[in-house]
Write a protein that holds these residues in place. Structure first.
Motif, PDB file in Angstrom:
ATOM      1  N   ALA A 279       0.836  -1.191   0.000  1.00 39.98           N
ATOM      2  CA  ALA A 279       0.000   0.000   0.000  1.00 39.98           C
ATOM      3  C   ALA A 279       0.872   1.244   0.000  1.00 39.98           C
ATOM      4  O   ALA A 279       2.029   1.214   0.437  1.00 39.98           O
ATOM      5  N   GLU A 280       0.306   2.330  -0.481  1.00 40.91           N
ATOM      6  CA  GLU A 280       0.977   3.627  -0.409  1.00 40.91           C
ATOM      7  C   GLU A 280       0.527   4.312   0.875  1.00 40.91           C
ATOM      8  O   GLU A 280      -0.678   4.594   1.035  1.00 40.91           O
ATOM      9  N   ILE A 281       1.443   4.550   1.789  1.00 42.25           N
ATOM     10  CA  ILE A 281       1.087   5.024   3.134  1.00 42.25           C
ATOM     11  C   ILE A 281       1.824   6.318   3.458  1.00 42.25           C
ATOM     12  O   ILE A 281       3.032   6.432   3.256  1.00 42.25           O
ATOM     13  N   THR A 282       1.050   7.283   3.966  1.00 46.80           N
ATOM     14  CA  THR A 282       1.603   8.495   4.551  1.00 46.80           C
ATOM     15  C   THR A 282       1.204   8.506   6.016  1.00 46.80           C
ATOM     16  O   THR A 282       0.009   8.573   6.337  1.00 46.80           O
ATOM     17  N   GLU A 283       2.180   8.417   6.911  1.00 49.58           N
ATOM     18  CA  GLU A 283       1.882   8.249   8.337  1.00 49.58           C
ATOM     19  C   GLU A 283       1.271   9.492   8.970  1.00 49.58           C
ATOM     20  O   GLU A 283       0.483   9.389   9.914  1.00 49.58           O
ATOM     21  N   GLY A 284       1.639  10.663   8.506  1.00 49.98           N
ATOM     22  CA  GLY A 284       1.140  11.886   9.115  1.00 49.98           C
ATOM     23  C   GLY A 284       1.525  11.977  10.584  1.00 49.98           C
ATOM     24  O   GLY A 284       2.679  11.728  10.949  1.00 49.98           O
ATOM     25  N   SER A 285       0.544  12.275  11.430  1.00 50.67           N
ATOM     26  CA  SER A 285       0.820  12.391  12.865  1.00 50.67           C
ATOM     27  C   SER A 285       0.769  11.044  13.586  1.00 50.67           C
ATOM     28  O   SER A 285       0.896  10.983  14.813  1.00 50.67           O
ATOM     29  N   PHE A 286       0.607   9.965  12.829  1.00 48.49           N
ATOM     30  CA  PHE A 286       0.583   8.611  13.400  1.00 48.49           C
ATOM     31  C   PHE A 286       1.957   7.952  13.198  1.00 48.49           C
ATOM     32  O   PHE A 286       2.054   6.815  12.744  1.00 48.49           O
ATOM     33  N   SER A 287       2.996   8.677  13.559  1.00 51.72           N
ATOM     34  CA  SER A 287       4.355   8.227  13.270  1.00 51.72           C
ATOM     35  C   SER A 287       5.040   7.534  14.444  1.00 51.72           C
ATOM     36  O   SER A 287       6.109   6.951  14.290  1.00 51.72           O
ATOM     37  N   ALA A 288       4.421   7.576  15.617  1.00 54.55           N
ATOM     38  CA  ALA A 288       5.020   6.923  16.786  1.00 54.55           C
ATOM     39  C   ALA A 288       4.692   5.427  16.777  1.00 54.55           C
ATOM     40  O   ALA A 288       3.892   4.952  15.966  1.00 54.55           O
ATOM     41  N   TYR A 336      -7.403  -1.840  15.652  1.00 52.45           N
ATOM     42  CA  TYR A 336      -6.918  -0.734  16.480  1.00 52.45           C
ATOM     43  C   TYR A 336      -6.966  -1.139  17.952  1.00 52.45           C
ATOM     44  O   TYR A 336      -7.533  -2.169  18.321  1.00 52.45           O
ATOM     45  N   LYS A 337      -6.365  -0.297  18.772  1.00 49.98           N
ATOM     46  CA  LYS A 337      -6.201  -0.622  20.183  1.00 49.98           C
ATOM     47  C   LYS A 337      -7.321  -0.027  21.024  1.00 49.98           C
ATOM     48  O   LYS A 337      -7.608   1.160  20.935  1.00 49.98           O
ATOM     49  N   ASN A 338      -7.959  -0.860  21.824  1.00 45.36           N
ATOM     50  CA  ASN A 338      -8.816  -0.386  22.906  1.00 45.36           C
ATOM     51  C   ASN A 338      -7.943  -0.162  24.129  1.00 45.36           C
ATOM     52  O   ASN A 338      -6.928  -0.849  24.319  1.00 45.36           O
ATOM     53  N   SER A 339      -8.325   0.773  24.977  1.00 46.12           N
ATOM     54  CA  SER A 339      -7.502   1.105  26.134  1.00 46.12           C
ATOM     55  C   SER A 339      -8.356   1.596  27.290  1.00 46.12           C
ATOM     56  O   SER A 339      -9.421   2.190  27.080  1.00 46.12           O
ATOM     57  N   GLY A 340      -7.872   1.367  28.481  1.00 44.53           N
ATOM     58  CA  GLY A 340      -8.515   1.898  29.669  1.00 44.53           C
ATOM     59  C   GLY A 340      -7.922   3.214  30.119  1.00 44.53           C
ATOM     60  O   GLY A 340      -8.361   3.805  31.110  1.00 44.53           O
ATOM     61  N   SER A 341      -6.928   3.704  29.396  1.00 42.96           N
ATOM     62  CA  SER A 341      -6.236   4.928  29.768  1.00 42.96           C
ATOM     63  C   SER A 341      -6.965   6.159  29.240  1.00 42.96           C
ATOM     64  O   SER A 341      -7.384   6.198  28.073  1.00 42.96           O
ATOM     65  N   ASP A 342      -7.079   7.188  30.072  1.00 48.03           N
ATOM     66  CA  ASP A 342      -7.700   8.443  29.657  1.00 48.03           C
ATOM     67  C   ASP A 342      -6.862   9.179  28.615  1.00 48.03           C
ATOM     68  O   ASP A 342      -7.337  10.136  28.000  1.00 48.03           O
ATOM     69  N   ASP A 343      -5.613   8.743  28.422  1.00 52.72           N
ATOM     70  CA  ASP A 343      -4.754   9.373  27.417  1.00 52.72           C
ATOM     71  C   ASP A 343      -5.223   9.073  25.997  1.00 52.72           C
ATOM     72  O   ASP A 343      -4.831   9.764  25.056  1.00 52.72           O
ATOM     73  N   PHE A 344      -6.032   8.018  25.842  1.00 51.93           N
ATOM     74  CA  PHE A 344      -6.453   7.600  24.504  1.00 51.93           C
ATOM     75  C   PHE A 344      -7.805   8.193  24.137  1.00 51.93           C
ATOM     76  O   PHE A 344      -8.691   8.339  24.975  1.00 51.93           O
ATOM     77  N   GLY A 345      -7.924   8.519  22.861  1.00 54.87           N
ATOM     78  CA  GLY A 345      -9.157   9.114  22.363  1.00 54.87           C
ATOM     79  C   GLY A 345      -9.689   8.388  21.143  1.00 54.87           C
ATOM     80  O   GLY A 345      -9.275   7.264  20.840  1.00 54.87           O
ATOM     81  N   ASN A 346     -10.567   9.056  20.422  1.00 54.76           N
ATOM     82  CA  ASN A 346     -11.250   8.448  19.281  1.00 54.76           C
ATOM     83  C   ASN A 346     -10.720   8.990  17.963  1.00 54.76           C
ATOM     84  O   ASN A 346     -10.148  10.085  17.897  1.00 54.76           O
ATOM     85  N   ALA A 347     -10.929   8.211  16.922  1.00 54.27           N
ATOM     86  CA  ALA A 347     -10.507   8.622  15.585  1.00 54.27           C
ATOM     87  C   ALA A 347     -11.639   8.374  14.598  1.00 54.27           C
ATOM     88  O   ALA A 347     -12.459   7.462  14.780  1.00 54.27           O
ATOM     89  N   LYS A 397      -4.122  10.073  22.370  1.00 50.23           N
ATOM     90  CA  LYS A 397      -3.445   9.021  21.626  1.00 50.23           C
ATOM     91  C   LYS A 397      -4.457   8.122  20.904  1.00 50.23           C
ATOM     92  O   LYS A 397      -5.607   7.997  21.324  1.00 50.23           O
ATOM     93  N   PHE A 398      -3.989   7.506  19.849  1.00 49.33           N
ATOM     94  CA  PHE A 398      -4.775   6.493  19.138  1.00 49.33           C
ATOM     95  C   PHE A 398      -3.796   5.593  18.408  1.00 49.33           C
ATOM     96  O   PHE A 398      -2.862   6.081  17.764  1.00 49.33           O
ATOM     97  N   THR A 399      -4.013   4.282  18.497  1.00 52.20           N
ATOM     98  CA  THR A 399      -3.071   3.338  17.882  1.00 52.20           C
ATOM     99  C   THR A 399      -3.741   2.502  16.804  1.00 52.20           C
ATOM    100  O   THR A 399      -4.710   1.779  17.069  1.00 52.20           O
ATOM    101  N   ILE A 400      -3.205   2.624  15.599  1.00 53.08           N
ATOM    102  CA  ILE A 400      -3.572   1.743  14.482  1.00 53.08           C
ATOM    103  C   ILE A 400      -2.660   0.527  14.586  1.00 53.08           C
ATOM    104  O   ILE A 400      -1.451   0.626  14.371  1.00 53.08           O
ATOM    105  N   LEU A 401      -3.224  -0.623  14.931  1.00 56.80           N
ATOM    106  CA  LEU A 401      -2.402  -1.824  15.087  1.00 56.80           C
ATOM    107  C   LEU A 401      -2.068  -2.466  13.749  1.00 56.80           C
ATOM    108  O   LEU A 401      -1.028  -3.111  13.593  1.00 56.80           O
ATOM    109  N   GLY A 402      -2.955  -2.313  12.793  1.00 54.18           N
ATOM    110  CA  GLY A 402      -2.740  -2.908  11.477  1.00 54.18           C
ATOM    111  C   GLY A 402      -4.032  -2.974  10.712  1.00 54.18           C
ATOM    112  O   GLY A 402      -5.065  -2.409  11.108  1.00 54.18           O
TER     113      GLY A 402
END
Length: 407
Positions: A279-288, A336-347, A397-402
Motif C-alpha cells: 500500500a501507499e502510506i503516509t503516516e502523518g501524525s501517526f508516526s510513533a 486498532y487498540k482499545n484502552s482503559g487509559s484516559d490518554d487515549f481518544g477516538n478517531a 493518543k490512538f493506535t492503528i495496530l494494522g
C-alpha cells in the motif's frame, strides 16, 4: 483466600475415574465428521513423523483461569494427551502451537492465522483446533468471518484436520447453534464442552452430577484448572474415538458454496512491518510506535508476547496530520487498540472521502486488539483510507495496530 475460592475449594473432589465422568466426556462429541484428515495426522504421529497441533481462539485458548496458565490450559493439556497417546517415545516430533488472544473474535483470528498459526509460512499444522464459540458475539458478519477462518485453514496444501471446539460461559451460553452448521457443512469433527457439562450441573450425584459450576469456572467466563482438564479430556476423547474408526476414503469437499460466506478466506495482515510495496502510506501524525500493547502467552511460553508491535500511534504531541493509505483491495478491516487509559481518544475513519467508522478507544476499558470492517465489496479496486483524530481528541493518543485486506 476469597469467599468464592473457599466455596470452590470446599466442593467435593471431582472423580475423573468414575463412569459418570466418562459419560460426561463422551457427551462432548458433537460430530466425528469426516475423519480422513484427523486419522492421517494420528497415523503420522504413530509412525514417529513430525506432527503439529495448533490452537486458535480467545481467552479460553489463551489459558485464562488456568494456573500456571501455560501448562494447565486446555490447549497444552490436549497436546500432552495427544503426544502421550500417539507419539513415539524419545522423539520431540509432536509440536505445539497456541495462539489464543483474550477478548478477540474470529474477525481478528482470521487475520492472525497466517502470522500466529502458520508463522508466515514456516509451519504447516496437521491439526487445527478453532475455539471462538464464546467470543464471536463480536463478529460483525455473524458467521462469515468464522467460516472464512475455517476455510482458510482447510484449504492449505497439506490438508490439515480442522476441529471446531465450543466452549461455554457460566450462564450456559455459547454460539454453537450459529457455528455448528459450518462444521456439518464441511464434515468437520466438533467437540462441545457445553453439551458435556451443562446438563449435569443441575443433576444430583445419583442422576449423574460430576462437577459444579464453582469447580468448573474461575469466573463467569473462564475455566479453572479442573475445567481446562475437562476441555482437554473432551478433545482427547475425539482423538481416541477417531483412532478406533475406519478411515474415510474421500476427503472433505471445499468445492461447494459456503453456509454464511467466505469473503475473507484470503485475508492478509498489513502492518508497518510488511506494508511496504502493498500500500501507499503516509503516516502523518501517526508516526510513533505503541509498546503498551495487549500481551498473550503463545505456545508453551510462560511470558507474554506483544500483539501487533508493528503499529502506528498518534501521540499526544504528534500534531493533526492524517494517516493516509491507498490500497487496491475489495475488503478492508482496521485493527486498532482499545484502552482503559484516559490518554487515549477516538478517531474518524474516512474511505474514499466518506466517513466510514468512528473508532472508539474506550469501546472496552482495557487494553485489547479490536477489528472492524471498513468495507466489503465483490470487486477489487483502488481505495483511499484516511484516519484522523476526532474533533476534541487531537491531543490524545490512538493506535492503528494494522489492517486486514483481501485483494
Amino acid at each position: 483466600m476469597t469467599e468464592e475460592q473457599f466455596l470452590r475449594d470446599s466442593e467435593e473432589h471431582v472423580d475423573i475415574r468414575s463412569e459418570a465422568y466418562r459419560e460426561m466426556i463422551a457427551k462432548s462429541l458433537l460430530e466425528l465428521g469426516n475423519n480422513k484428515r484427523l486419522k492421517a495426522a494420528i497415523e503420522k504421529a504413530k509412525r514417529g513423523e513430525d506432527v503439529t497441533i495448533a490452537f486458535i481462539g480467545g481467552s479460553v485458548t489463551h489459558g485464562a483461569g488456568a494456573d500456571p496458565l501455560h501448562l494447565d490450559c486446555y490447549a497444552y493439556r490436549t497436546y500432552a494427551g495427544f503426544k502421550e497417546r500417539f507419539g513415539r517415545e524419545g522423539g520431540p516430533h509432536i509440536r505445539f502451537i497456541k495462539a489464543g488472544v483474550g477478548g478477540t473474535s474470529s474477525e481478528l483470528g482470521m487475520i492472525r492465522y497466517e502470522r500466529d498459526i502458520r508463522r508466515d509460512g514456516a509451519v504447516e499444522p496437521d491439526i487445527v483446533i478453532v475455539e471462538f464459540a464464546v467470543n464471536d458475539a463480536d463478529d460483525e458478519t455473524k458467521g462469515i468471518c468464522y467460516e472464512s477462518l475455517v476455510r482458510k485453514a482447510l484449504a492449505a496444501d497439506n490438508a490439515p484436520a480442522v476441529v471446531l471446539l465450543f466452549s461455554v460461559f457460566e450462564n450456559d451460553w455459547n454460539l454453537q447453534d450459529r457455528l455448528a452448521p459450518i462444521g456439518r457443512h464441511y464434515g468437520l469433527p466438533m467437540v462441545s464442552v457445553k453439551d458435556a457439562v451443562t446438563e449435569q450441573f443441575y443433576k444430583s450425584k445419583e442422576e449423574g452430577h460430576v462437577i459444579s459450576k464453582k469447580q468448573f469456572f474461575s469466573d463467569i467466563y473462564h475455566p479453572t484448572n479442573a475445567g481446562h482438564r475437562i476441555m482437554a479430556d473432551c478433545l482427547c476423547w475425539l482423538f481416541a474415538e477417531t483412532d478406533r474408526c475406519e478411515p474415510h476414503q474421500e476427503d472433505i469437499n471445499l468445492d461447494q458454496p459456503p453456509v454464511y460466506g467466505s469473503d475473507f478466506a484470503d485475508v492478509q495482515l498489513l502492518d508497518r512491518y510488511n506494508g511496504i510495496g502493498v500500500a501507499e502510506i503516509t503516516e502523518g501524525s501517526f508516526s510513533a510506535a505503541d509498546s503498551e500493547l495487549q500481551f498473550a502467552e503463545m505456545d508453551d511460553h510462560p511470558y507474554g508476547t506483544p500483539q501487533f508491535p508493528y503499529n502506528w500511534m498518534h501521540a499526544s504531541e504528534s500534531g493533526s496530520d492524517s494517516f493516509k493509505m491507498t490500497l487496491h483491495s475489495k475488503s478492508l478491516l482496521l485493527i486498532y487498540k482499545n484502552s482503559g487509559s484516559d490518554d487515549f481518544g477516538n478517531a474518524d475513519i474516512w474511505v474514499d472521502g466518506k466517513l466510514a467508522k468512528a473508532a472508539e478507544s474506550h469501546a472496552v476499558n482495557w487494553t485489547r486488539c479490536h477489528a472492524v470492517i471498513l468495507y466489503r465489496e465483490q470487486v477489487s479496486r483502488e481505495h483511499t483510507v484516511e484516519i484522523r483524530m476526532a474533533a476534541g481528541h487531537e491531543s490524545r493518543k490512538f493506535t492503528i495496530l494494522g489492517f486486514g485486506f483481501v485483494k
